[in-house]
Motif scaffolding. Structure first.
Motif, PDB file in Angstrom:
ATOM      1  N   ASP A   7       0.848  -1.184   0.000  1.00 39.47           N
ATOM      2  CA  ASP A   7       0.000   0.000   0.000  1.00 39.47           C
ATOM      3  C   ASP A   7       0.891   1.244   0.000  1.00 39.47           C
ATOM      4  OD1 ASP A   7      -2.102   1.653   0.107  1.00 39.47           O
ATOM      5  OD2 ASP A   7      -2.526   1.338   2.235  1.00 39.47           O
ATOM      6  N   ARG A   8       1.409   1.542  -1.131  1.00 37.37           N
ATOM      7  CA  ARG A   8       2.398   2.611  -1.242  1.00 37.37           C
ATOM      8  C   ARG A   8       1.794   3.766  -2.049  1.00 37.37           C
ATOM      9  NH1 ARG A   8       8.239   2.131  -2.392  1.00 37.37           N
ATOM     10  NH2 ARG A   8       7.927  -0.100  -2.426  1.00 37.37           N
ATOM     11  N   PRO A   9       1.767   4.966  -1.470  1.00 34.08           N
ATOM     12  CA  PRO A   9       1.233   6.092  -2.245  1.00 34.08           C
ATOM     13  C   PRO A   9       2.165   6.416  -3.411  1.00 34.08           C
ATOM     14  CG  PRO A   9       2.216   6.863  -0.200  1.00 34.08           C
ATOM     15  CD  PRO A   9       2.253   5.367  -0.153  1.00 34.08           C
ATOM     16  N   ARG A  36      12.789   1.575  -2.586  1.00 34.05           N
ATOM     17  CA  ARG A  36      13.224   0.834  -1.380  1.00 34.05           C
ATOM     18  C   ARG A  36      12.441   1.259  -0.134  1.00 34.05           C
ATOM     19  NH1 ARG A  36      17.985   2.343  -3.865  1.00 34.05           N
ATOM     20  NH2 ARG A  36      18.551   3.874  -2.280  1.00 34.05           N
ATOM     21  N   PHE A  37      11.586   2.251  -0.275  1.00 33.63           N
ATOM     22  CA  PHE A  37      10.785   2.680   0.878  1.00 33.63           C
ATOM     23  C   PHE A  37       9.753   1.601   1.190  1.00 33.63           C
ATOM     24  CE2 PHE A  37       6.690   4.838   2.040  1.00 33.63           C
ATOM     25  CZ  PHE A  37       6.998   5.003   3.374  1.00 33.63           C
ATOM     26  N   ARG A  65       5.348  -0.459   5.365  1.00 37.49           N
ATOM     27  CA  ARG A  65       4.985  -1.168   6.594  1.00 37.49           C
ATOM     28  C   ARG A  65       5.988  -0.928   7.709  1.00 37.49           C
ATOM     29  NH1 ARG A  65       3.985  -6.748   3.572  1.00 37.49           N
ATOM     30  NH2 ARG A  65       5.758  -5.848   2.496  1.00 37.49           N
ATOM     31  N   MET A  66       7.148  -0.440   7.341  1.00 35.94           N
ATOM     32  CA  MET A  66       8.192  -0.228   8.339  1.00 35.94           C
ATOM     33  C   MET A  66       8.263   1.219   8.818  1.00 35.94           C
ATOM     34  SD  MET A  66       9.451  -3.223   8.543  1.00 35.94           S
ATOM     35  CE  MET A  66      11.036  -3.025   9.365  1.00 35.94           C
ATOM     36  N   SER A  67       7.731   2.129   8.046  1.00 39.92           N
ATOM     37  CA  SER A  67       7.898   3.538   8.385  1.00 39.92           C
ATOM     38  C   SER A  67       6.834   4.369   7.675  1.00 39.92           C
ATOM     39  CB  SER A  67       9.297   3.997   7.944  1.00 39.92           C
ATOM     40  OG  SER A  67       9.435   5.379   8.100  1.00 39.92           O
ATOM     41  N   THR A  68       6.499   5.478   8.271  1.00 35.75           N
ATOM     42  CA  THR A  68       5.572   6.391   7.582  1.00 35.75           C
ATOM     43  C   THR A  68       6.366   7.213   6.566  1.00 35.75           C
ATOM     44  OG1 THR A  68       5.925   8.168   9.168  1.00 35.75           O
ATOM     45  CG2 THR A  68       4.149   6.604   9.654  1.00 35.75           C
ATOM     46  N   LEU A 109      10.925  10.559   5.059  1.00 31.33           N
ATOM     47  CA  LEU A 109      11.392  11.786   4.412  1.00 31.33           C
ATOM     48  C   LEU A 109      12.187  12.676   5.370  1.00 31.33           C
ATOM     49  CD1 LEU A 109       8.388  12.942   2.190  1.00 31.33           C
ATOM     50  CD2 LEU A 109      10.698  12.376   1.424  1.00 31.33           C
ATOM     51  N   PHE A 110      11.723  12.771   6.606  1.00 32.10           N
ATOM     52  CA  PHE A 110      12.439  13.636   7.542  1.00 32.10           C
ATOM     53  C   PHE A 110      13.814  13.052   7.881  1.00 32.10           C
ATOM     54  CE2 PHE A 110       8.407  15.803   8.130  1.00 32.10           C
ATOM     55  CZ  PHE A 110       8.818  17.115   8.245  1.00 32.10           C
TER      56      PHE A 110
END
Lengths: 175, 392
Positions: free
Chosen positions: A4-6, A50-51, A54-57, A62-63
Motif C-alpha cells: 500500500d504505497r502512495p 526501497r521505501f 509497513r516499516m515507516s511512515t 522523508l524527515f
C-alpha cells in the motif's frame, strides 16, 4: 500482494512544504533551504523503490533523509560560517522587500532563533513542529520518546530565553 | 494572581503556538514546487520512464481476466517498441497527451520552465461593437452581439467535431516586457526616422496585447502601386519590419481602402503552424491599413522569446472543458441556444502577468447557430497547459 504505497508524486506534493520549513529552520536561509529541499526529494525519488510503508511512515522516512541532507550541508559548508554569512547578508526582514505582514516577519525571526540553537535542540524543535510525534522524533534522533520530550522542552526554554534576550537588547538600544 | 510557574507555562504555550504558525506558514516560493518536480522528472533514467509506462499499461488491463497473458505480452512488446522507436526518431518532441499518464511525465527535461502560467481567455467585453454588414441589415439585434456575429453568452454546448491530430505537442513561449529604451533599440533607425510618425506601446495585460509599434506614413514614404499586398510588403521590407515568424498574408480591399494582415504563427514540433488569436479568437499579427496615400502599420515588437514545454491536457479533456466552460459573457439570448461545437483549431493565445507575456497553446472551439434569421458564431477557448500548472 501489492504494497500500500502512495504514488511518489502524492508524497512529494504532501510533504514538500513541511520538509522545506524544517530545512529552512535549520539553515536560516531560503536559498540554502531550497537547495537542500531539492536534494532531499531527488534522493527520495531515487530511493522510493526501497521505501517500505509497513516499516515507516512517509513522514518519518522523508524527515530522516532531510535530516541527513541538512547535516551533510553543515559538514560541507561549516555551520558557523554559513550562519554568519546568512545573518550578515540576509536580515530576516529583508527577504520580502515588498513588506510582508508583521506576523510573517516575526515567524522568520523566530525561525532564525531556532537556527541558532544547538544541533539537537534545533532538531527537536523543528521535527516536532513539522508534525512528527515524539516517538518519531525520538526514533530519528536515536533516543527514547521520553528523552525526545525532555530534549524538546529544554529546547523550548532555550528558545524562549533567546527571544527574550533579543527583546531586552532591542529595548536597551531604543532607550 | 498567577504564579511564576503559571506564567512560564503560558509563555511556553504561546511560543509553541508561534512555532506551529511559523512552521505552518513557512513555504517555498511560488513556482518552486513545479520547478523541482520538473527537475526530478528530467533526471529520471529513460528505462524508469519506460518501466512506468509499461506498468501503467499492464495495470490498466490487469482487471480484464479474459485477456490471455500471451496477448498482454505481445501488446506490451508492441507498445514499448513503438515508444522506443518514437523516442529515438523524435527526441525533442513531446509524447502524445494522455489522461492516464503520470503527472510531469511529459515535461521536457532540460528546457526552461516558467512556473505557473496565467490563463489566456476570451474577452467579449472588448469586442468592437460596430455591427457586421450582414447584421446591420437585419431586424433589431441585441447589443451584446458585436462585430463578426460573435456570441459569448450562455449556451448548451455539445462537441461534434474531430481533432486533426490525436496528439498535441506545442511549447509555451515567453517574452519579458522591454524597457522604453530597449523597445526603441529594437526598432533601430526607424524609431527616429523622419517623415513618419513612429510610436511604441507597452503591453496591455487587460486585453491582452503585447508591446507594439505603430508607424504612420504618408506621401513619398508610402510605396506606389495598385496592389495593397505588394505595397504593404514593400513598406515593411524597407523598414525591416517584415515578420520574423511564420505568417499568412490576408488582404481585404473595399473601394480605396485596404487592410493587409500578416497573421502571426508559431512553429510546431511536427512542422505545422498554429496561429495567434486575440481576445475575440481572431488571428492577428502585423496590420497595414492603406487609404488615400496614407499608410498605418502596427505590429508586435520583435522581442526574443524563451521556450518551455509544459504538460498538456488531452483532446478528450479539452473537449470536456469546452462544453462545460463558463460563458465568457452573461449577456444571454433567450431561450438559451443549443450549439454544436463542430470545429476546433490549435492556436496560440497571449496571457500577461508580472511583466511577462506568455504565448500559450490552446484549442479554439467554434460552432454556429441561427438567431433572428442570422448566423452567429460561438467560440470557446480552452488553454491546453494542464490546469495544475496554471495560476488562474
Amino acid at each position: 500482494m501489492r504494497a500500500d504505497r502512495p504514488s511518489f508524486e502524492d508524497v512529494y506534493r504532501d510533504y514538500l512544504g513541511r520538509i522545506y520549513a524544517y530545512v529552512r529552520a535549520q539553515v536560516g536561509s531560503s536559498a540554502d533551504a531550497e537547495d537542500i529541499t531539492a536534494q532531499v526529494f531527488m534522493n527520495a525519488y531515487q530511493a522510493y523503490d526501497r521505501f517500505e510503508p509497513r516499516m515507516s511512515t512517509p513522514a518519518a522516512w522523508l524527515f530522516r533523509i532531510a535530516r541527513n541532507a541538512t547535516l551533510d550541508h553543515f559538514r560541507a559548508h561549516g555551520r558557523r560560517e554559513r550562519l554568519r554569512r546568512t545573518i550578515e547578508q540576509q536580515p530576516v526582514h529583508a527577504e520580502d522587500p515588498a513588506g510582508m505582514a508583521e506576523d510573517r516577519m516575526q515567524y522568520r525571526a523566530l525561525l532564525a532563533h531556532v537556527a541558532h540553537l544547538s544541533e539537537r535542540q534545533r532538531d527537536a524543535i523543528s521535527l516536532r513542529h513539522s508534525g512528527l510525534s515524539f516517538e518519531e522524533v525520538g526514533t530519528l534522533m536515536s533516543c527514547s520518546e521520553d528523552a525526545a520530550k525532555m530534549l524538546y522542552h529544554r529546547a523550548l526554554k532555550a528558545l524562549r530565553d533567546a527571544v527574550a534576550g533579543e527583546a531586552r537588547m532591542s529595548d536597551a538600544q531604543h532607550e | 494572581m498567577p504564579s511564576m510557574s503559571d506564567n512560564e507555562d503560558l509563555e511556553l504555550e504561546a511560543l509553541q503556538r508561534q512555532l506551529d504558525d511559523a512552521f505552518e506558514t513557512t513555504r517555498p516560493r511560488r513556482g518552486f514546487e513545479d520547478e523541482l518536480w520538473l527537475r526530478m522528472q528530467a533526471r529520471r533514467p529513460w528505462w524508469n520512464r519506460l518501466r512506468d509506462a509499461a506498468s501503467a499499461f499492464a495495470g490498466s488491463i490487469w482487471e480484464a481476466p479474459a485477456v490471455p497473458l500471451g496477448v498482454v505480452a505481445v501488446l506490451l512488446i508492441v507498445v514499448v517498441g513503438v515508444g522506443v522507436l518514437s523516442s529515438a526518431l523524435r527526441p525533442n518532441v513531446e509524447s502524445p497527451t494522455s489522461l492516464s499518464e503520470g503527472a510531469g511525465s511529459r515535461y521536457q527535461g532540460d528546457q526552461a520552465y516558467f512556473g505557473r502560467l496565467p490563463s489566456p481567455q476570451l474577452h467579449p467585453g472588448l469586442v468592437d461593437h460596430a455591427r457586421s454588414p450582414a447584421a446591420a441589415q437585419g431586424p433589431s439585434q441585441p447589443e451584446f452581439l458585436g462585430a463578426a456575429d460573435l456570441y459569448f453568452g450562455p449556451a448548451n454546448l455539445t462537441w461534434a467535431g474531430t481533432f486533426s491530430s490525436s496528439t498535441i505537442a506545442a511549447p509555451v513561449y515567453r517574452y519579458v516586457e522591454p524597457s522604453a529604451d530597449q523597445s526603441k533599440a529594437l526598432l533601430g533607425p526607424l524609431a527616429s526616422a523622419s517623415g513618419m510618425t513612429v510610436s511604441i506601446s507597452s503591453s496591455a495585460p487587460e486585453l491582452p496585447r503585447e508591446p507594439v509599434w505603430t508607424v504612420v506614413a504618408s506621401g513619398a514614404a508610402v510605396p506606389s502601386g495598385s496592389d495593397p499586398g505588394v505595397t504593404a510588403n514593400t513598406f515593411l521590407a524597407a523598414h525591416n519590419l517584415l515578420p520574423t515568424w511564420p505568417d499568412e498574408v490576408s488582404v481585404q480591399a473595399v473601394g480605396g481602402q485596404a487592410r493587409v494582415q500578416f497573421l502571426r504563427g508559431f512553429s510546431l514540433p511536427d512542422g505545422g503552424v498554429a496561429y495567434l488569436v486575440n481576445w475575440n479568437g481572431e488571428r492577428y499579427g502585423i496590420e497595414v491599413d492603406i487609404s488615400g496615400g496614407r499608410l498605418v502599420a502596427t505590429g508586435p515588437l520583435p522581442l526574443g522569446l524563451d521556450e518551455a514545454s509544459y504538460r498538456l491536457i488531452s483532446n478528450e479533456k479539452a473537449a470536456q472543458l469546452a462544453v462545460s466552460s463558463a460563458p465568457a459573457s452573461s449577456a444571454a439570448i433567450q431561450p438559451v441556444p443549443t450549439i454544436r461545437l463542430d470545429r476546433v483549431e490549435l492556436v496560440y493565445a497571449l496571457a500577461i502577468s508580472g511583466g511577462q507575456g506568455y504565448y500559450e497553446p490552446a484549442y479554439l472551439f467554434s460552432g454556429s447557430f441561427q438567431y433572428s434569421g442570422h448566423t452567429f458564431v460561438k467560440r470557446v477557448l480552452v488553454p491546453l497547459v494542464d490546469p495544475s500548472l496554471r495560476s488562474s
